[in-house]
Structures are given as C-alpha cells and as structure tokens.
Scaffold this motif. Sequence first.
Motif, PDB file in Angstrom:
ATOM      1  N   LEU A 169      10.334   5.173   1.401  1.00 33.47           N
ATOM      2  CA  LEU A 169       8.996   5.212   0.811  1.00 33.47           C
ATOM      3  C   LEU A 169       8.378   6.361   1.222  1.00 33.47           C
ATOM      4  O   LEU A 169       8.853   7.243   2.359  1.00 33.47           O
ATOM      5  N   MET A 170       7.298   6.830   0.175  1.00 37.82           N
ATOM      6  CA  MET A 170       6.628   8.044   0.940  1.00 37.82           C
ATOM      7  C   MET A 170       5.827   7.835   1.890  1.00 37.82           C
ATOM      8  O   MET A 170       5.136   6.668   2.105  1.00 37.82           O
ATOM      9  N   ARG A 171       5.501   8.778   2.832  1.00 33.83           N
ATOM     10  CA  ARG A 171       4.757   8.635   4.043  1.00 33.83           C
ATOM     11  C   ARG A 171       3.325   8.127   4.046  1.00 33.83           C
ATOM     12  O   ARG A 171       2.633   8.859   3.115  1.00 33.83           O
ATOM     13  N   THR A 172       3.023   7.052   4.616  1.00 31.39           N
ATOM     14  CA  THR A 172       1.763   6.503   4.361  1.00 31.39           C
ATOM     15  C   THR A 172       0.547   6.809   5.555  1.00 31.39           C
ATOM     16  O   THR A 172      -0.602   6.782   5.418  1.00 31.39           O
ATOM     17  N   ASP A 192       0.768  -1.214  -0.130  1.00 32.11           N
ATOM     18  CA  ASP A 192      -0.096   0.025  -0.032  1.00 32.11           C
ATOM     19  C   ASP A 192       0.815   1.404   0.152  1.00 32.11           C
ATOM     20  O   ASP A 192       0.512   2.337   0.424  1.00 32.11           O
ATOM     21  N   THR A 193       1.960   1.184  -0.239  1.00 32.03           N
ATOM     22  CA  THR A 193       3.002   2.283  -0.341  1.00 32.03           C
ATOM     23  C   THR A 193       3.689   2.573  -1.652  1.00 32.03           C
ATOM     24  O   THR A 193       3.679   1.803  -2.594  1.00 32.03           O
ATOM     25  N   PHE A 194       4.084   3.681  -1.612  1.00 27.47           N
ATOM     26  CA  PHE A 194       4.904   4.320  -2.958  1.00 27.47           C
ATOM     27  C   PHE A 194       6.412   4.400  -2.507  1.00 27.47           C
ATOM     28  O   PHE A 194       6.836   5.020  -1.780  1.00 27.47           O
ATOM     29  N   ASP A 248     -11.225   8.090  -6.764  1.00 31.76           N
ATOM     30  CA  ASP A 248     -12.533   7.939  -6.951  1.00 31.76           C
ATOM     31  C   ASP A 248     -13.116   9.411  -6.173  1.00 31.76           C
ATOM     32  O   ASP A 248     -12.380   9.983  -5.662  1.00 31.76           O
ATOM     33  N   PRO A 249     -14.426   9.340  -6.228  1.00 32.52           N
ATOM     34  CA  PRO A 249     -14.864  10.715  -5.784  1.00 32.52           C
ATOM     35  C   PRO A 249     -14.596  10.882  -4.129  1.00 32.52           C
ATOM     36  O   PRO A 249     -14.730  11.806  -3.489  1.00 32.52           O
ATOM     37  N   THR A 250     -14.298   9.474  -3.528  1.00 34.35           N
ATOM     38  CA  THR A 250     -14.128   9.637  -1.983  1.00 34.35           C
ATOM     39  C   THR A 250     -12.725   9.236  -1.749  1.00 34.35           C
ATOM     40  O   THR A 250     -12.357   9.296  -0.602  1.00 34.35           O
ATOM     41  N   HIS A 251     -11.810   8.753  -2.515  1.00 33.88           N
ATOM     42  CA  HIS A 251     -10.519   8.238  -2.292  1.00 33.88           C
ATOM     43  C   HIS A 251      -9.549   9.055  -3.279  1.00 33.88           C
ATOM     44  O   HIS A 251      -9.622   9.276  -4.245  1.00 33.88           O
ATOM     45  N   SER A 252      -8.270   9.125  -2.792  1.00 35.32           N
ATOM     46  CA  SER A 252      -7.174   9.554  -3.581  1.00 35.32           C
ATOM     47  C   SER A 252      -5.741   9.217  -3.048  1.00 35.32           C
ATOM     48  O   SER A 252      -5.518   8.672  -1.669  1.00 35.32           O
ATOM     49  N   HIS A 253      -4.844   8.939  -4.059  1.00 35.56           N
ATOM     50  CA  HIS A 253      -3.532   8.255  -3.611  1.00 35.56           C
ATOM     51  C   HIS A 253      -2.627   9.404  -3.013  1.00 35.56           C
ATOM     52  O   HIS A 253      -1.691   9.187  -2.247  1.00 35.56           O
ATOM     53  N   GLN A 254      -3.019  10.724  -2.878  1.00 34.95           N
ATOM     54  CA  GLN A 254      -2.505  11.833  -1.862  1.00 34.95           C
ATOM     55  C   GLN A 254      -3.463  12.459  -1.313  1.00 34.95           C
ATOM     56  O   GLN A 254      -4.408  12.879  -1.935  1.00 34.95           O
TER      57      GLN A 254
END
Length: 151
Positions: free
Chosen positions: A10-13, A1-3, A48-54
């Motif tokens: 890794l980028m902060r989750t 679940d991370t970048f 989606d309308p209620t989720h984002s990767h950032q």
Amino acid sequence: DTFYITKEILMRTQTSPMQARTLEKHDFSKGPLKMISPGVVYRRDTDDPTHSHQFHQVEGIVIDKHITMADLKGTLELIAHELFGNRFDIRLRPSYFPFTEPSVEADITCFNCGGKGCAVCKYTGWIEVLGAGMVHPNVLEMAGVDSEVYG
C-alpha cells in the motif's frame, strides 16, 4: 483510508513509523531525541480547498526530561511563523489521537480572508494545518522509555 497497489503493498499513509523505530533505538544517555520525518503520503480523501489525497507530511518528535505542552505550543508557533509569516496566528484546539495525550489540532489564520471568515475556512477564520500532542506514556513504555522521566 489507504491506496493499495497489491494485496500486500500500500502507499504510505503517514510518516510516523520512522518515529517509532527511532524511539526504540535512541540512547537517552547521549541526550534527548529530536527528529523530523518528512515525506509524501497518500490517503483516500476527497479533494477540496483544504484536503488532498496526496500531500507532504512532516512529523516531528522531541523526547526529553521536563518537556511540556508549553514547549510544543512554542515550537508550533515558531514553525508557523517561519513557514507562513508573522501575520498568521496559531490556535490549539483539544482533539483526540490514540498515540498522544493530551492531543490538539493546530489551526492558523485563514490565508484567504485573514481571519474574517470565508468559504475556504468555512467562515471560521481558521485553517487546520496539523494534529499534535504529547507522546502518550504507553507509547514511551512500549519503546522501553520510562514515561515517569521522559515525555
């Protein structure tokens, strides 16, 4: 679940590591622990309308004697009304998070339909805005805090 940037970076989750470090260092003889830790976080979510990767995450924690779920609910209601306005209601649903017990998901009235149900809220009238709960006693004990006294 991370970048991952590299194998080691890794980028902060999430922003919760700040809470753990502060909990370990806090001197409760000087009063309760009250803090927030805001920041941008990154997760491998499908947008989606209620989720984002950032997104911006704000975590808060209060550790003191005699703290209850009623304190948590009152705080969440106050924050929701301050951020989104009094026309939004809040509801808490039982959930599971490994570091809180009990755990809840907090929803607010859908901004798009006002609670009537639409595609944005998946026809429920509610939008999930956060997860919450009482800090798990094991977390307190691991930080050297007596979970029989503090919560």
